[in-house]
Design an enzyme around this catalytic site. Structure first.
Site, PDB file in Angstrom:
ATOM      1  N   MET A  68      69.926  58.811  18.486  1.00 51.70           N
ATOM      2  CA  MET A  68      69.933  59.317  19.861  1.00 51.70           C
ATOM      3  C   MET A  68      68.488  59.407  20.382  1.00 51.70           C
ATOM      4  O   MET A  68      68.208  60.122  21.342  1.00 51.70           O
ATOM      5  CB  MET A  68      70.627  60.672  19.931  1.00 51.70           C
ATOM      6  CG  MET A  68      72.103  60.571  19.506  1.00 51.70           C
ATOM      7  SD  MET A  68      73.158  61.797  20.256  1.00 51.70           S
ATOM      8  CE  MET A  68      72.466  63.298  19.645  1.00 51.70           C
ATOM      9  N   GLY A  69      67.585  58.699  19.724  1.00 50.72           N
ATOM     10  CA  GLY A  69      66.199  58.654  20.198  1.00 50.72           C
ATOM     11  C   GLY A  69      65.403  59.892  19.827  1.00 50.72           C
ATOM     12  O   GLY A  69      65.799  60.674  18.967  1.00 50.72           O
ATOM     13  N   TYR A  70      64.232  60.049  20.489  1.00 54.96           N
ATOM     14  CA  TYR A  70      63.246  61.066  20.139  1.00 54.96           C
ATOM     15  C   TYR A  70      62.963  60.932  18.640  1.00 54.96           C
ATOM     16  O   TYR A  70      63.089  61.882  17.866  1.00 54.96           O
ATOM     17  CB  TYR A  70      63.712  62.471  20.516  1.00 54.96           C
ATOM     18  CG  TYR A  70      62.533  63.367  20.854  1.00 54.96           C
ATOM     19  CD1 TYR A  70      61.802  63.155  22.008  1.00 54.96           C
ATOM     20  CD2 TYR A  70      62.131  64.376  19.988  1.00 54.96           C
ATOM     21  CE1 TYR A  70      60.687  63.926  22.306  1.00 54.96           C
ATOM     22  CE2 TYR A  70      61.024  65.159  20.270  1.00 54.96           C
ATOM     23  CZ  TYR A  70      60.316  64.921  21.427  1.00 54.96           C
ATOM     24  OH  TYR A  70      59.204  65.686  21.721  1.00 54.96           O
ATOM     25  N   GLY A  89      62.142  60.968   9.907  1.00 53.29           N
ATOM     26  CA  GLY A  89      63.478  60.872   9.296  1.00 53.29           C
ATOM     27  C   GLY A  89      64.142  59.563   9.710  1.00 53.29           C
ATOM     28  O   GLY A  89      64.649  58.805   8.868  1.00 53.29           O
ATOM     29  N   HIS A  90      64.107  59.268  11.017  1.00 48.28           N
ATOM     30  CA  HIS A  90      64.677  58.002  11.500  1.00 48.28           C
ATOM     31  C   HIS A  90      63.940  56.809  10.880  1.00 48.28           C
ATOM     32  O   HIS A  90      64.547  55.802  10.517  1.00 48.28           O
ATOM     33  CB  HIS A  90      64.553  57.896  13.024  1.00 48.28           C
ATOM     34  CG  HIS A  90      65.307  58.942  13.786  1.00 48.28           C
ATOM     35  ND1 HIS A  90      64.688  59.929  14.516  1.00 48.28           N
ATOM     36  CD2 HIS A  90      66.632  59.138  13.937  1.00 48.28           C
ATOM     37  CE1 HIS A  90      65.586  60.694  15.082  1.00 48.28           C
ATOM     38  NE2 HIS A  90      66.782  60.246  14.752  1.00 48.28           N
ATOM     39  N   GLN A 135      79.717  63.113  22.574  1.00 56.08           N
ATOM     40  CA  GLN A 135      79.720  63.993  21.405  1.00 56.08           C
ATOM     41  C   GLN A 135      79.173  65.390  21.699  1.00 56.08           C
ATOM     42  O   GLN A 135      78.986  66.190  20.792  1.00 56.08           O
ATOM     43  CB  GLN A 135      78.986  63.326  20.239  1.00 56.08           C
ATOM     44  CG  GLN A 135      77.496  63.158  20.408  1.00 56.08           C
ATOM     45  CD  GLN A 135      76.915  62.245  19.330  1.00 56.08           C
ATOM     46  OE1 GLN A 135      77.149  61.048  19.311  1.00 56.08           O
ATOM     47  NE2 GLN A 135      76.135  62.819  18.416  1.00 56.08           N
ATOM     48  N   LYS A 181      71.014  64.273   6.309  1.00 58.64           N
ATOM     49  CA  LYS A 181      70.876  65.549   7.007  1.00 58.64           C
ATOM     50  C   LYS A 181      72.188  65.882   7.737  1.00 58.64           C
ATOM     51  O   LYS A 181      72.647  67.018   7.740  1.00 58.64           O
ATOM     52  CB  LYS A 181      69.706  65.445   7.982  1.00 58.64           C
ATOM     53  CG  LYS A 181      69.570  66.583   8.784  1.00 58.64           C
ATOM     54  CD  LYS A 181      68.721  67.572   9.092  1.00 58.64           C
ATOM     55  CE  LYS A 181      69.026  68.265  10.366  1.00 58.64           C
ATOM     56  NZ  LYS A 181      69.263  67.372  11.467  1.00 58.64           N
TER      57      LYS A 181
HETATM   58  O1  PAF Z   1      73.210  61.107  14.261  1.00 54.37           O
HETATM   59  C1  PAF Z   1      73.075  60.809  15.458  1.00 54.37           C
HETATM   60  O2  PAF Z   1      71.968  60.765  15.989  1.00 54.37           O
HETATM   61  C2  PAF Z   1      74.295  60.508  16.301  1.00 54.37           C
HETATM   62  O3  PAF Z   1      75.348  61.344  15.991  1.00 54.37           O
HETATM   63  C3  PAF Z   1      74.726  59.020  16.252  1.00 54.37           C
HETATM   64  C4  PAF Z   1      75.182  58.614  14.851  1.00 54.37           C
HETATM   65  C5  PAF Z   1      73.569  58.144  16.681  1.00 54.37           C
HETATM   66  C6  PAF Z   1      75.895  58.782  17.204  1.00 54.37           C
HETATM   67  O4  PAF Z   1      75.556  59.093  18.518  1.00 54.37           O
END
Ligand code: PAF
Length: 284
Positions: A31-33, A37-38, A62, A150
Site C-alpha cells: 500500500m506504499g509508503y 520491511g517492503h 480493506q 508481520k
Molecule cells: O499488506 C498490505 O499492505 C495490504 O494488505 C496488501 C496485501 C497490499 C493488500 O492491499
C-alpha cells in the site's frame, strides 16, 4: 529503467512482453509508503525472479468507514526512488477508479482463518485484502508473490485462498523487519508521537518475552499470552485489542503449543493500532 503503470492495460502489456520471453515475475503487493520491511520482500523477489513488480495501491475496500483510509501515509515519489534503487522493474500504481470501476460487485470472501484476530476487530478487512490480491494476481500473473510475516494472519489467509482457488502462484512469507530498538517496521509507525513511539516498544518487548518463554520450553500457550498481556498492561499509553495464540495454518485458537503456533498481538498506542507476532514450531 523502472516503468510505472497506472492502468491495468499498460501493466498487462509490459508483463505479457516479459512472459513471451519466458521470464519469471515476482510480485510484491503493497500500500506504499515503503520502508525497509517492503524492501526485504523486493530483495527476495529480485533473487528469485527475472522481473520484479511492486504494486502501490491504498486499497479502500480493506478499510472500514471508521478506519484510517484518508490519513494513510502516501509518498509516491519516495516509493518510486526506493523501488528504483532496489532494482524493481515495474510499479503498478492505479487510482481507485481503475481497480473498482463503476458497477464493481465481485468479491473474494473467506470464512475459517479470517474469523479470529484482526478479522474480529476489522470485520470487512480480509474480504478487501483477498479481493485486491486476487485482482493483482490476475493483472500481474506472478510466478511468486511476497508477503511479510508481520501481517501473519494475512499471510495465512492468502496461502489458503491460493490453495482453495487453485491460483498458479507461489506464496513466499518473509521475516519481520524491526527497527534497531525492536519496533516492527510499519507504515503506521508514522502516526506515533515521540512519546507514543517510546511506548510502542511494549509490543516488541512482549513478543520477545513470549518467544523467550516458548524457547525455554513453556508449552502452555495461555500462560505465555497471560505474561505478554501483563507486560503490555504496564504501559499506560497501551490498550490491548488482542493477545492470542492460534494455529498458524487455520488461525484457530490453541491452548498448547502444537505444530506451528502463531502468537499475535494488536495493541492501540493512543489512537494508532499496531500489530506484532512470533511463530514457534513445537519440538517433536
Ligand atoms: O499488506 C498490505 O499492505 C495490504 O494488505 C496488501 C496485501 C497490499 C493488500 O492491499
Amino acid at each position: 529503467m523502472i516503468e510505472i503503470a497506472d492502468t491495468v492495460k499498460k501493466a498487462r502489456e509490459i508483463i505479457s512482453g516479459w512472459k513471451k520471453q519466458g521470464l519469471t515475475v515476482g510480485l510484491v503487493p503493497t500500500m506504499g509508503y515503503l520502508h525497509d520491511g517492503h524492501m526485504s520482500l523486493v530483495r527476495k523477489a529480485r533473487e528469485e525472479n527475472d522481473k520484479v513488480v511492486v504494486s502501490v495501491f491504498v486499497n479502500p475496500m480493506q478499510f472500514s468507514p471508521n478506519e484510517d483510509l484518508e490519513q494513510y501515509p502516501r509518498d509516491f515519489e519516495a516509493d518510486t526512488k526506493l523501488c528504483s534503487e532496489n532494482g524493481v522493474d515495474l510499479i503498478l500504481h492505479p487510482v481507485p477508479e481503475e481497480m473498482y470501476p463503476e458497477g464493481f460487485c465481485s468479491f473474494v470472501d473467506m470464512t475459517g482463518p479470517t474469523a479470529e484476530l484482526c478479522g474480529k476487530s476489522r470485520p470487512i478487512h480480509f474480504r478487501g485484502v483477498c479481493t485486491i490480491v486476487n485482482k493483482l494476481f490476475n493483472i500481474a500473473s506472478p510466478d511468486r508473490a511476497y508477503f511479510g510475516q508481520k501481517d501473519a494472519q494475512q499471510l495465512a489467509v492468502i496461502k489458503r485462498m491460493v490453495k482453495d482457488l487453485n491460483m498458479p502462484v507461489e506464496i513466499i512469507g518473509c521475516p519481520i523487519v524491526r527497527e534497531s530498538d525492536g519496533l516492527a517496521r510499519s507504515s503506521r509507525n508514522k502516526y506515533l508521537s515521540a512519546e507514543e513511539r517510546k511506548a510502542a516498544l511494549i509490543l516488541s518487548k512482549s513478543i520477545f518475552l513470549g518467544k523467550e518463554m516458548a524457547d525455554n520450553g513453556e508449552k502452555d500457550a495461555r500462560k505465555i499470552c497471560q505474561e505478554m498481556r501483563k507486560l503490555i498492561e504496564t504501559e499506560p499509553l497501551a490498550r490491548i485489542d488482542y493477545v492470542e495464540a492460534v494455529d498458524f495454518t487455520n488461525i484457530q485458537k490453541v491452548d498448547t503449543i502444537d505444530g506451528e503456533t502463531l502468537f499475535a498481538i494488536a495493541v492501540y498506542i493512543g489512537k494508532t493500532r499496531l500489530i506484532d507476532n512470533f511463530i514457534v514450531q513445537a519440538k517433536s
